[in-house]
Design an enzyme around this catalytic site. Structure first.
Site, short mmCIF file in Angstrom:
data_model
loop_
_atom_site.label_atom_id
_atom_site.label_comp_id
_atom_site.label_asym_id
_atom_site.label_seq_id
_atom_site.Cartn_x
_atom_site.Cartn_y
_atom_site.Cartn_z
CE LYS A 74 -7.60 14.91 -26.31
NZ LYS A 74 -6.69 15.51 -25.36
CD GLU A 127 -7.58 18.98 -25.79
OE1 GLU A 127 -8.22 18.48 -26.74
OE2 GLU A 127 -6.72 18.35 -25.13
CD GLU A 165 -10.91 14.55 -20.06
OE1 GLU A 165 -10.47 13.47 -20.47
OE2 GLU A 165 -11.10 15.53 -20.79
N GLY A 211 -4.87 10.30 -26.13
CA GLY A 211 -3.77 9.74 -26.91
C GLY A 211 -3.76 8.22 -27.00
#
Ligand code: PGA
Length: 247
Positions: free
Chosen positions: A13, A97, A165, A232
């Protein structure tokens, strides 16, 4: 048809500077012997450097988005051809996103997917329902609708992956149960078979959303799960390697 080769891709990201390249190097140093194809998708600013750094290693470099056009007056955008020129081999497209934060529609994601093919990049096309959609019993309809709308017919016979996702599982520490993951992955596979015939069995279907070393083995061994898209936990080599080794 044999099962697709698993793909485990890290999505950094908007995280990372040149100092973070050491993490990518540590992944490459530790990845030997994995049955999976491994990729890291850093911010566009790091693709070229990471590609140089990982040359000769099995770890692939990918982008996180691309524009549908090959060049032109699109300030701030990056073309698929430019990602390929910098050394990317894959590109994540239609991440939630981007769908939520940049109003990307299925039609736009399909156009970007065509751009990726034009540039010789392997697209990882993301789909997933929101919590409200799941609670309304619409998860399967939403996800299969996104698959139909975001994957152009030109993908037939080409290398690509789909990433499931669930939006509510991204960055939250929440994950669906294994039966919930399997139900959606089976529905995606059925849709791919409907769209592409026997070739619909070839693309790996990745799971993404709070994958960690501690839950990776169960997720990666679930039916129709062909790898993971990791946010993450891909930022630290030890965590990412822990996921890769769980396969
Ligand atoms: P996460 O992100 O692993 O941090 O939940 C996954 C993704 O958005 O691809």
């Amino acid at each position: 048809m044999t099962a697709p080769t698993p793909l485990i891709a890290g999505n950094w990201k908007m995280n990372g500077t040149a100092a973070s390249l050491a993490e990518a190097k540590a992944v490459a140093d530790g990845v030997g012997g994995s049955a999976a194809r491994v990729a890291i998708c850093p911010p566009a600013t790091l693709i070229a450097q990471m590609n140089w750094q990982l040359k000769g290693t099995p770890v692939l470099v990918g982008g996180q988005d691309c524009h549908a056009e090959a060049s032109g007056a699109f300030t701030g955008d990056v073309a698929a051809e430019q990602l390929a020129d910098a050394g990317a081999k894959l590109v994540i497209l239609g991440h939630s996103e981007r769908r939520a934060g940049h109003r990307e529609t299925d039609v736009l994601v399909a156009a970007k997917t065509l751009a990726a093919l034009r540039a010789g990049l392997e697209p990882i096309v993301c789909v997933g329902e929101t919590l409200a959609e799941r609670e309304a019993g619409k998860a399967l309809a939403v996800v299969t609708g996104q698959v139909r709308g975001s994957l152009p017919a030109e993908l037939a016979g080409k290398a690509f992956a789909v990433a499931y996702e669930p939006v509510w599982a991204i960055g939250t520490g929440l994950t669906p149960t294994t039966p919930q993951i399997e139900e959606v992955h089976r529905a995606i596979r059925a849709t791919l078979t409907e769209m592409f015939g026997a070739e619909g069995a070839a693309p790996p279907i990745l799971y993404g959303g709070s994958v960690k070393p501690g839950n990776a083995a169960e997720i990666l061994h679930a039916a129709e799960v062909g790898g993971a898209l990791v946010g993450g936990a891909s930022l630290k080599a030890d965590d990412f390697l822990g996921i890769i080794r769980a396969l």
